[in-house]
Structure formats: structure tokens, C-alpha cells
Design an enzyme around this catalytic site. Sequence first.
Site, PDB file in Angstrom:
ATOM      1  N   SER A 136       0.751  -1.290   0.187  1.00  0.00           N
ATOM      2  CA  SER A 136       0.015  -0.051  -0.168  1.00  0.00           C
ATOM      3  C   SER A 136       0.870   1.237   0.071  1.00  0.00           C
ATOM      4  CB  SER A 136      -0.875   0.148   1.012  1.00  0.00           C
ATOM      5  OG  SER A 136      -1.816   1.171   1.272  1.00  0.00           O
ATOM      6  N   SER A 188      -4.827  13.733  -3.781  1.00  0.00           N
ATOM      7  CA  SER A 188      -5.571  14.984  -3.892  1.00  0.00           C
ATOM      8  C   SER A 188      -5.050  16.294  -2.738  1.00  0.00           C
ATOM      9  CB  SER A 188      -6.861  14.617  -3.704  1.00  0.00           C
ATOM     10  OG  SER A 188      -7.249  14.564  -2.205  1.00  0.00           O
ATOM     11  N   THR A 244     -15.126   7.074  -8.197  1.00  0.00           N
ATOM     12  CA  THR A 244     -16.144   7.726  -7.697  1.00  0.00           C
ATOM     13  C   THR A 244     -17.104   8.278  -8.794  1.00  0.00           C
ATOM     14  OG1 THR A 244     -16.835   9.329  -5.784  1.00  0.00           O
ATOM     15  CG2 THR A 244     -15.095   9.855  -7.100  1.00  0.00           C
ATOM     16  N   LYS A 247     -17.161  13.059  -7.380  1.00  0.00           N
ATOM     17  CA  LYS A 247     -16.256  14.356  -7.662  1.00  0.00           C
ATOM     18  C   LYS A 247     -16.312  14.765  -9.093  1.00  0.00           C
ATOM     19  CE  LYS A 247     -14.060  12.610  -3.431  1.00  0.00           C
ATOM     20  NZ  LYS A 247     -12.859  11.890  -2.871  1.00  0.00           N
TER      21      LYS A 247
HETATM   22  C1  LIG Z   1     -12.902  10.785  -2.004  1.00  0.00           C
HETATM   23  C2  LIG Z   1     -12.107   9.781  -1.766  1.00  0.00           C
HETATM   24  C3  LIG Z   1     -12.663   8.068  -1.755  1.00  0.00           C
HETATM   25  C4  LIG Z   1     -14.070   8.228  -1.550  1.00  0.00           C
HETATM   26  O1  LIG Z   1     -15.090   8.515  -2.285  1.00  0.00           O
HETATM   27  P1  LIG Z   1     -16.564   8.645  -1.953  1.00  0.00           P
HETATM   28  O2  LIG Z   1     -17.177   8.552  -3.349  1.00  0.00           O
HETATM   29  O3  LIG Z   1     -16.316  10.242  -1.917  1.00  0.00           O
HETATM   30  O4  LIG Z   1     -16.887   7.869  -0.822  1.00  0.00           O
HETATM   31  C5  LIG Z   1     -11.811   7.496  -2.146  1.00  0.00           C
HETATM   32  N1  LIG Z   1     -10.675   7.400  -2.696  1.00  0.00           N
HETATM   33  C6  LIG Z   1     -10.087   8.874  -2.566  1.00  0.00           C
HETATM   34  C7  LIG Z   1      -8.402   8.660  -2.703  1.00  0.00           C
HETATM   35  C8  LIG Z   1     -10.743  10.006  -2.026  1.00  0.00           C
HETATM   36  O5  LIG Z   1     -10.092  11.090  -2.235  1.00  0.00           O
END
Ligand SMILES: *Cc1c(COP(=O)(O)O)cnc(C)c1O
Length: 400
Positions: A136, A188, A244, A247
Amino acid sequence: MDYQKFFADNLSDIRQSGDYRIFADLEREAGAFPKAVFREGGQQAPVTVWCSNDYLGQGQNPDVIAAMHEALDACGAGAGGTRNISGTNHYHVLLEQELAKLHQREAALIFTSGYVANMTALSTLGRRLPGCLIYSDAWNHNSMIEGIRHSNADKRVFKHNDPADLERLISQDDPDAPKIVVFESVYSMDGDIAPIAEILDICEKYNALSYLDEVHAVGMYGPTGAGVAERDGVMDRVSIMQGTLAKGFGVVGGYIAASADLIDYIRSFGNGFIFTTSMPPAVAAGALASIRYVTGAQHLRDRHQERARTLIAKLKAAGIPVMPTVCHIVPVLVGDPILCKQASDALMDRHSIYVQPINYPTVPRGTERLRLTPTPLHTDEMMDDLVTALVDVWGDLALK
Ligand SMILES: *Cc1c(COP(=O)(O)O)cnc(C)c1O
């Protein structure tokens, strides 16, 4: 035990360290994004949002809203059950087909969030593959860390974005043990991007599955918005793509895309998939419309990148400490949790600009920051206002 005192004392500790989180009460305005209404103490005020993860403004895309209205009127509010017990709606099926197509995979599986997708996929694979070892990246998101933890598999943490360190670890392990390498494309909080091809070279050399979280890239990178692996021409080499719908696609939900058997396996054994009500049909319809729109919207991706580069140039010209970034995320270093919160408060109170402070544990102590996310809808004028406001706040708080 005095339970209430325990909770209150712990909360008081994080208030003192500056790590206590306060949520801004916002009402987003469809059609006016990134503007929103901010409420506090019975008052309300218009603000410009500079920290949304609705990276492309898809949350207000008229196609998406229309698709959601239509599905809501046609199917009603909820899905009506788990996927297995009357809760598979036609929109779920269409959405999974669309995601498989986007990532050029045999199949895809949707979850109620990206968090649940990571938790479920990783805990299921790590627990069920006999003697599985998981590698990881040190900066992986909490959803992957928790998924790995719940799998009870042996975990090795490799240095962030460091294929040599990954190889050092993986080469010491039993060549016959099942292995999964877990990493993100866009990280991010710092805005850096993984050397995906080099990591995949190692996965292939040591016969490991690769698990790539493209949450901060889907919709935004690659010729069809499938992510950085698509941009780099290596998407077909990734075993499991994760993303996701919340976003870049502006709705909510998460997914994985992979081979038909792997997807069928998680569908059959993944507790976080099986034992929960599926997403509302209107949500699936909205996500589907959003993907279809974004796939063809190269102009949106171009404008998104241009906006980020323009903002970085403006901030640098004004002497604001932009952290190095190679993507659409623009972090500005404050380096102290209390000052970071004060800077955020001053932006809101004096300038009607909303940027959430990012403090520990989201980022390491001493690297507290304001994380700006310019979207295609942030104008030059909004940027100039932001820069003026930051210069004012930096002077006022005597920040570096
Ligand atoms: C936001 C995020 C998630 C989770 O996604 P959600 O759809 O908001 O639950 C998973 N991995 C990373 C890297 C994220 O920043």
C-alpha cells in the site's frame, strides 16, 4: 466510567490543538456554482466556494438534473432493497455497463460510495485470497487503509510514489503468495501523480494484482475522462480500476471495473456490496447522464486544466506559497493548524470566500494548508478576488 466526560475531554483536546472540525452550513445554488449561500448564527451570506470536489461543476449540469428528475418521477425515491432482494433497478444495470465501457473492462460494480467500494473490494480480496500480501502506498486514502485493515491480510507500506521501494519490499516476499498493489493516480492533498506505468511493471514482474484508485482523476484525465491510466496509455494493464461518481461526475456513488470473474467474485462475496440497500435509481440515472456527458466533453477537461494553471500563475505572482502540483488541485501552505483555521475564517468573514482548512490527520502536522480546487466555472474575476483576499489575510496573520 463517566462517558460524557470522556467524550467532552477528547473534544476539548482537539479544539485546543486546532484540529476540531467545523462544517460550513452551505446551500449550493444550481446554475450559480461555485456560488453558494452560507449560514451562521441566524445570518446568511453569499459565498464563492473554492474547495469543492465537484471538480467540473457536473452537480448542476442540466443533463444530469433532467435525468435525475425523470428517473425520480418514473421510479420513485428509493431503490427498494439490496441488489439481491428487489433493489436492482434498470438504471443500475445501465450504469455498470457504462462504467465497464469507460474503463474498457469486461464488467463493473457500483457501490453506495467510493469509500464503500474501496473498503469492500480490498477487504474481500485481502481476506479471501489465501495468504494474500498487500502493498500500500504510504499516502493512500483512509478508505483503502480501512479496507486493508479489515481484510486482516499482511500489509507492507511502500514509500509514496516510489516504485523502487515497492520492488524492494515485493522482491523479499514469497514469489508464490497472492499479492495486491494498492495505489492512487492523483493524490488529492498534494496534487501529485503516481508513476503508474512503473508500478504496473513491478506488478507484472511479480505477478501481483494492481488496484488503482482514480477517484480524483475520473472525468478529468484521459481522452474520454477514464483517468490518468487512460491518459498514460496503460489502463488495460491495471487489474482493478476504482472510482467515484461523486467528484468529477458530480453525483454520488463509487465503483470498481475489472474482469468479469473478479467483478462477479466481489458481487458474490463483498459484504459492503451485498448487505446494503442499493443507490436510488435517480442517483444512478444522474451518474449515467454525467458520465455520458463528460466522456465527450474534452473542452471541459481543457478548461479545467487551464483554470488550474492560471490560478497557480496568479498566486505565484502575488507571492502566495503554492505547493508544487501537477494536476487540478492547488494547495497553499500555511503550516500551522490554528493559523490555517484563522486564515479560512478570515477569508469567509471578510471576503465571502470559502476554503476549508486542511489539518491533521488529513495531512501531516506542520503541513496544514488551504486546498484550492478551481473548476471550469471559476472566472478570472473570481480568481483575482481570491488572490486579493489571500494577500490581505497573509499580511494580516503575518503568514509566510
Ligand atoms: C473521496 C475519496 C474516496 C471516497 O470516495 P467517495 O465517493 O467520496 O466515498 C476514495 N478515495 C480517495 C482517494 C478519495 O479522495
